[in-house]
Design an enzyme around this catalytic site. Structure first.
Site, PDB file in Angstrom:
ATOM      1  N   ARG A 260      36.289 -77.848 -47.099  1.00  0.00           N
ATOM      2  CA  ARG A 260      35.972 -78.297 -45.790  1.00  0.00           C
ATOM      3  C   ARG A 260      36.372 -79.869 -45.652  1.00  0.00           C
ATOM      4  NH1 ARG A 260      29.918 -75.710 -45.129  1.00  0.00           N
ATOM      5  NH2 ARG A 260      30.601 -73.616 -45.466  1.00  0.00           N
ATOM      6  N   ARG A 275      27.990 -83.927 -50.605  1.00  0.00           N
ATOM      7  CA  ARG A 275      28.761 -83.127 -49.530  1.00  0.00           C
ATOM      8  C   ARG A 275      30.354 -83.313 -49.986  1.00  0.00           C
ATOM      9  NH1 ARG A 275      26.774 -84.383 -44.542  1.00  0.00           N
ATOM     10  NH2 ARG A 275      27.258 -82.366 -43.681  1.00  0.00           N
ATOM     11  N   GLU A 347      20.356 -78.635 -48.151  1.00  0.00           N
ATOM     12  CA  GLU A 347      20.476 -77.212 -47.791  1.00  0.00           C
ATOM     13  C   GLU A 347      21.343 -76.438 -48.769  1.00  0.00           C
ATOM     14  OE1 GLU A 347      22.242 -76.997 -43.922  1.00  0.00           O
ATOM     15  OE2 GLU A 347      23.199 -74.990 -44.502  1.00  0.00           O
ATOM     16  N   SER A 350      22.043 -70.811 -46.032  1.00  0.00           N
ATOM     17  CA  SER A 350      22.126 -70.649 -44.584  1.00  0.00           C
ATOM     18  C   SER A 350      22.321 -69.146 -44.287  1.00  0.00           C
ATOM     19  CB  SER A 350      23.274 -71.604 -43.968  1.00  0.00           C
ATOM     20  OG  SER A 350      22.965 -71.354 -42.480  1.00  0.00           O
ATOM     21  N   ARG A 389      24.532 -78.541 -54.586  1.00  0.00           N
ATOM     22  CA  ARG A 389      23.597 -78.871 -54.256  1.00  0.00           C
ATOM     23  C   ARG A 389      22.598 -78.494 -55.255  1.00  0.00           C
ATOM     24  NH1 ARG A 389      24.454 -78.997 -47.771  1.00  0.00           N
ATOM     25  NH2 ARG A 389      25.668 -80.720 -47.825  1.00  0.00           N
TER      26      ARG A 389
END
Length: 421
Positions: A260, A275, A347, A350, A389
């Site tokens: 990403r 991140r 997070e 999802s 994470r």
RNA sequence: GGAGAGGUGCGAGAGUGGUUGAAUCGACCGGUCUCGAAAACCGGAAUAGCCGCAAGGUUAUCGAGGGUUCGAAUCCCUCCCUCUCCGCCA
């Protein structure tokens, strides 16, 4: 994308849904184009019917040795009009299609209306937040001191956001991947290992292009897209296919690296592993019968939660509000793990139901067992889980006063060691 | 990178200008047989748009786009994709 007929028949629902998501759309333009389109189709079809009829007659006349010249001349104007209408219809449909792509999926009635993350609803909480008599360190301090993640050399070799995992850090990463995949397999998912670059059609299929191009690394020369998540290749696995109803639900678990660009997100939550530009993730993807998709969403969420429970990491589950759930989802849960060293929720998963929104665009159908008309399947996906994470929370949660990290029991058979440091 | 072959329905696979929307086989659905099932046999069924309450009608679709023709899966042009062989590399 939504079905045009559905939009026509449920304009208020669609309008309100978009508004709740904070997305402005222009349905009127769609309806105007659609009316025009249908009028032209009717005119064109009538003319074509006439043409077909006459041309059959011509065949007969010629067979009998007659002169069809007069009839053929008469068809001249019909032919011309058809040649005007067809391109016009195609033009309108092209327009219509791109407008349809701007209409977001309708939120499920159970989704709370809201604008910001503050409006998300916590529906579940598990585990005790760690309280210690020594100061807790954030993971970037621990991993650096233990020498298990090397951010500096990653920056030198590739850039910021591309860390090296080293020694027991690398082993831990590999252990988590295997652990996640094994758990998924046990819970009925089929393991699948996809390509990590995809072509344009696939990128379009899951909606990465046209509007999320900035999020992706693109191999310009070969028109290939590096995947931001395994969702892209795995969901496209069945693109343009007609599945058997008795094969549903189809469940896949895929490990891939994810890429990403994260353009524009610098400065917030970017420390350490929070991140990254490249990270590992196990993704769960389902193709299900429309009547089962909300049950499957709940089990998907539980499959993901189960992993955190086995790791003993405190987490909570959020039901995302309309404004925070995204364009393509009809309902979405986020799992956030507690990172005590940063005093933050991170997070790690999802889980979303897209209903038929993705599958319609990708043309994935199934033929019902009773012989009826084929229907669009529902698709879902969820992380199970995103690794960095988890590593962050795990190191922070299991740190000792001396700066060591205890490995949770569930991973011992994979790591072959029980402590780092 | 060089040379060749091919893209047809849910799948396999016929089909080179006029009831071909498309043979045949398989998968699927219904039925016969059976205590039940399997097998066998008989029958059904392409997809999408548009009109219609419906029955039904109509148009389009044989990789995509264009052309020839009264008429195209079938002939011509352009593009895309896949496969095979050779070279190079893992």
């Amino acid at each position: 994308m939504l079905d045009l007929k559905f939009i026509r028949d449920n304009r208020n629902l669609v309008r309100n849904g978009a508004e709740a998501k904070g997305i402005t759309i222009s349905l009127d333009e769609i309806f105007i184009l659609d009316d025009k389109r249908r009028a032209l189709i009717q005119e064109g079809d009538a003319l074509k019917a006439k043409r077909n009829l006459v041309s059959a007659q011509v065949g007969k006349i010629k067979k009998q040795g007659g002169d069809a010249g007069a009839v053929i001349a008469e068809m001249e104007s019909v032919k011309n009009r058809i040649q005007e209408i067809d391109p016009e219809i195609r033009d309108i449909e092209l327009n219509l299609n791109s407008l349809l792509l701007t209409v977001p999926n309708v939120p499920h009635p159970s989704v709370p209306i809201g604008k910001t993350p503050a409006d998300n609803k916590e529906i579940f909480r598990w585990g005790e937040m760690l309280i210690t008599d020594f100061p807790l360190k954030p993971h970037w301090e621990l991993t650096e001191k233990l020498g298990i993640v090397d951010f500096d050399r990653g920056a030198k070799v590739s850039g910021a956001g591309f860390p090296f995992y080293v020694g027991k850090g690398a082993t831990l990463e590999r252990a988590l991947i295997n652990f996640f995949l094994d758990q998924a397999t046990e819970r009925g998912y089929k393991e699948i290992m996809p390509p990590i670059v995809v072509n344009e059609d696939s990128a379009r299929g899951t909606g990465q292009i046209p509007d999320k191009e900035d999020l992706m690394y693109i191999v310009e020369r070969d028109k290939l897209y590096m995947i931001p998540t395994a969702e892209v290749p795995v969901t496209n696995f069945h693109r343009e296919e007609q599945l058997n109803e008795k094969d549903l639900p189809i469940r896949y678990a895929a490990y891939t690296p994810c890429f990403r660009r994260e353009a524009g997100s610098y400065g917030k939550d970017v420390r350490g592993l929070n991140r990254l530009h490249q990270f590992d993730k196990v993704e769960l993807v389902k193709f299900v019968h429309p009547s089962k998709s909300y049950d499957e969403l709940e089990s998907l969420r539980q499959d993901a939660e189960h992993l955190l429970q086995l790791l003993g990491l405190p987490y909570h589950t959020l039901l995302m509000c309309t404004g925070d759930m995204g364009f393509t989802q009809s309902k979405k849960y986020d799992l956030e793990v507690w990172a005590p060293g940063q005093q933050k929720w991170l997070e790690v998963s999802s889980c979303s139901n897209f209903e038929s929104f993705q599958a319609r665009r990708m043309n994935i159908k199934f033929r019902p067992g009773n012989g009826g008309k084929s229907e669009i399947v529902h698709t879902l996906n969820g992380s199970g889980l995103a690794l960095p994470r988890v590593v962050a929370a795990l190191t922070e949660h299991y740190q000792t006063p001396e700066g060591k990290v205890i490995i949770p029991k569930a991973l011992h058979q994979y790591t072959k060691f029980e402590v780092i440091g």
